[in-house]
Design an enzyme around this catalytic site. Structure first.
Site, PDB file in Angstrom:
ATOM      1  N   LYS A 142       3.029   4.459  -1.276  1.00 16.91           N
ATOM      2  CA  LYS A 142       2.918   5.341  -2.450  1.00 16.91           C
ATOM      3  C   LYS A 142       4.126   6.263  -2.421  1.00 16.91           C
ATOM      4  CE  LYS A 142      -1.599   5.150  -0.592  1.00 16.91           C
ATOM      5  NZ  LYS A 142      -1.994   3.928  -1.210  1.00 16.91           N
ATOM      6  N   ASP A 165      17.107   9.607  -7.681  1.00 19.71           N
ATOM      7  CA  ASP A 165      18.573   9.730  -7.573  1.00 19.71           C
ATOM      8  C   ASP A 165      19.080   9.492  -6.161  1.00 19.71           C
ATOM      9  OD1 ASP A 165      18.747  10.165 -10.264  1.00 19.71           O
ATOM     10  OD2 ASP A 165      18.896  12.348 -10.114  1.00 19.71           O
ATOM     11  N   HIS A 184       0.809  -1.231   0.000  1.00 22.16           N
ATOM     12  CA  HIS A 184       0.000   0.000   0.000  1.00 22.16           C
ATOM     13  C   HIS A 184       0.838   1.275   0.000  1.00 22.16           C
ATOM     14  CE1 HIS A 184      -3.413   2.589   1.645  1.00 22.16           C
ATOM     15  NE2 HIS A 184      -3.984   1.934   0.657  1.00 22.16           N
TER      16      HIS A 184
END
Lengths: 223, 223
Positions: free
Chosen positions: A157, A162, A155
């Site tokens: 996000k 870099d 779940h």
């Protein structure tokens, strides 16, 4: 001779006092200058985002300027800022996303892959096959994708650009979330947070190694 | 006698100048030292959380020590750390939560309300009525709750403790998310982020004012 000596003492005391007076001011000015030159990136993006044209941002390098004539506004929006933060990648991009169906964000990730940025994606197996998911397109483009087979949901996000900038929040990368939901995304250039989220990404990346996939995983309980 | 007078004048002038010029520097150094000692809180909690007993944390003030004999581990976990961060509230707690069904987190919020902490909750209308939701219990306890009526979801998952600490991430406050999902929660004592999220909370709080509710809102599009 005595008076002369005391004049010297007085002059030295005055000079020393003046030096002490100016030194802290000079140091503060130099320190402030240094901070002005290099401030780590800190941004919060709130959604829903105004719907704007992002063609100029997503132009393939070398292609003719889009000079888009569409009716959408061409200014900045939360989505365009998120795209800029991603498109700043030069070496690597780690994505750990529950749901990924936004065409613009999908194009941005494919652009980075074409530029030679090392892109790795971790996602949730239930959502990657839904209609409109970008996961199949990313795989076709040759981008490495790994997914869970757990009872629970993958779940997260978050994205790491870099190994220097962490992008994380409540936003699933879907058009519904971007255009209709109340969401937040933090863009943080922060060594400590980047290190902790990179460690989490590498743990998941290794755990979701395809050599460990089983072909008849247990059904997930519904949410 | 003259040389003696010059000695006095020079010594007094020098001493006075030195004292005046060094005082601010000394004060700044002491202040900086104090700030060095007091490091703002920064924590990242990853889920799924080990299932641990949280009875000791959730004891009603004045009640006998729980001395819980259950078979669960009684150590720290991501959930217990999240509970501690919330239970540190002394004056105010703003909650902006898509889904809230965790009994432990519900008890923590009710405890704070009983202690006189000003609790305000914003949530999503589709999820607040689901079986197991804590929202009805919070309302019964006298806690102010407001919800959306939008097409989109109120998908935030953040809390603000005493207008000083921001708690935000991917975690919905449900047992499924806490025990089964891959999730992250940032606990940040950070003036800038707290200010931005408080502004977002107040915007939503005002927009969801019950005087503006309509009784036959449009259906949401399915996710």
């Amino acid at each position: 001779m005595w008076p002369l000596r005391w004049q010297v003492v007085a002059a030295v005391a005055g000079g020393l006092a003046l030096a002490l007076e100016t030194l802290p001011t000079v140091l503060r000015w130099l320190w402030a200058g240094r901070r002005r030159r290099r401030r780590p990136r800190r941004e919060v993006l709130f959604f829903p985002s105004q719907v704007t044209c992002t063609e100029a941002l997503l132009r393939v390098p070398g292609a003719a300027p889009s000079g888009c004539q569409c009716n959408l506004p061409h200014g900045e929006s939360s989505l365009s800022r998120l795209l800029r933060a991603l498109l700043a990648a030069r070496a690597s991009l780690e994505l750990c996303l529950f749901a990924f169906s936004s065409p613009q964000l999908g194009r941005a990730v494919q652009l980075l892959h074409q530029r030679g940025v090392r892109v790795r994606v971790v996602t949730d197996c239930d959502y990657m096959a839904l209609s409109g998911s970008q996961i199949g397109l990313l795989r076709k483009a040759g981008i490495q994708v790994r997914h869970d087979q757990d009872l629970g949901y993958m779940h997260h996000k978050f994205a790491i650009v870099d190994r220097r900038v962490l992008i994380t929040g409540s936003l699933n990368w879907t058009t519904q979330a971007i255009q209709s939901n109340r969401e937040n995304v933090l863009v943080m250039e922060d060594e400590e947070y980047v290190r902790l989220f990179l460690e989490e990404f590498e743990r998941i990346w290794e755990e979701f190694n395809p050599t460990k996939y089983t072909f008849f995983p247990q059904k997930k309980r519904s949410r």
